[in-house]
Design a protein around this motif. Sequence first.
Motif, short mmCIF file in Angstrom:
data_model
loop_
_atom_site.label_atom_id
_atom_site.label_comp_id
_atom_site.label_asym_id
_atom_site.label_seq_id
_atom_site.Cartn_x
_atom_site.Cartn_y
_atom_site.Cartn_z
N ILE A 58 -19.17 -5.42 7.77
CA ILE A 58 -19.72 -4.56 8.81
C ILE A 58 -19.47 -3.10 8.44
N THR A 59 -20.49 -2.30 8.49
CA THR A 59 -20.41 -0.90 8.11
C THR A 59 -19.70 -0.09 9.19
N ARG A 60 -18.73 0.72 8.77
CA ARG A 60 -17.98 1.59 9.68
C ARG A 60 -18.49 3.02 9.53
N ILE A 61 -18.85 3.63 10.66
CA ILE A 61 -19.43 4.98 10.65
C ILE A 61 -18.64 5.85 11.62
N HIS B 297 -22.16 10.71 21.92
CA HIS B 297 -22.06 9.42 22.62
C HIS B 297 -23.32 8.57 22.49
N SER B 298 -24.49 9.21 22.53
CA SER B 298 -25.72 8.43 22.40
C SER B 298 -25.86 7.86 20.99
N THR B 299 -25.49 8.63 19.98
CA THR B 299 -25.59 8.15 18.60
C THR B 299 -24.60 7.02 18.36
N VAL B 300 -23.37 7.17 18.80
CA VAL B 300 -22.37 6.11 18.65
C VAL B 300 -22.86 4.84 19.35
N ASP B 301 -23.38 4.98 20.56
CA ASP B 301 -23.86 3.83 21.31
C ASP B 301 -25.04 3.15 20.60
N LEU B 302 -26.00 3.93 20.14
CA LEU B 302 -27.15 3.37 19.44
C LEU B 302 -26.74 2.68 18.14
N LEU B 303 -25.79 3.26 17.42
CA LEU B 303 -25.32 2.63 16.18
C LEU B 303 -24.62 1.30 16.46
#
Length: 140
Positions: free
Chosen positions: A4-7, A18-24
Amino acid sequence: MNEITRILVADDDDTFLHSTVDLLRRQGYRADGAQDASVAIKTLRKKDYDLLIADIKMPGNVKLEFIRDLQQNAGNMPVILVTGYPSLDSAIRSIKLPVVAYLVKPVDFDELVEQIRISTNIYQGYRAMLNTNQSLKNLI
């Protein structure tokens, strides 16, 4: 990849962060957020990541100093830069750094996911090669 890729997403704009973390996370990535460069550095020292998505104009990175010093904290981890204030100067400075993409806000999420896929596949392959080399050295 079966791993699993960690970003890590570093941005002082709470909405983008927050929106980017949630979408990812919805896409199956393990994503964490940091509000500025100093929090991102502390996070990078605690966990290994496959990719950093960082805002250019956030505290601690206005002149890309955070990205310039990244190798001390995260090796050759690839970086996707995002900015709401694109400039020729920041684009030119980013070329000399481990930056794999330079995206302008509002970021097209499909384009971001494609850049993530490409960069992390290359980086995970690079890390696998390093691990294999180290294992071979240990055998000798």
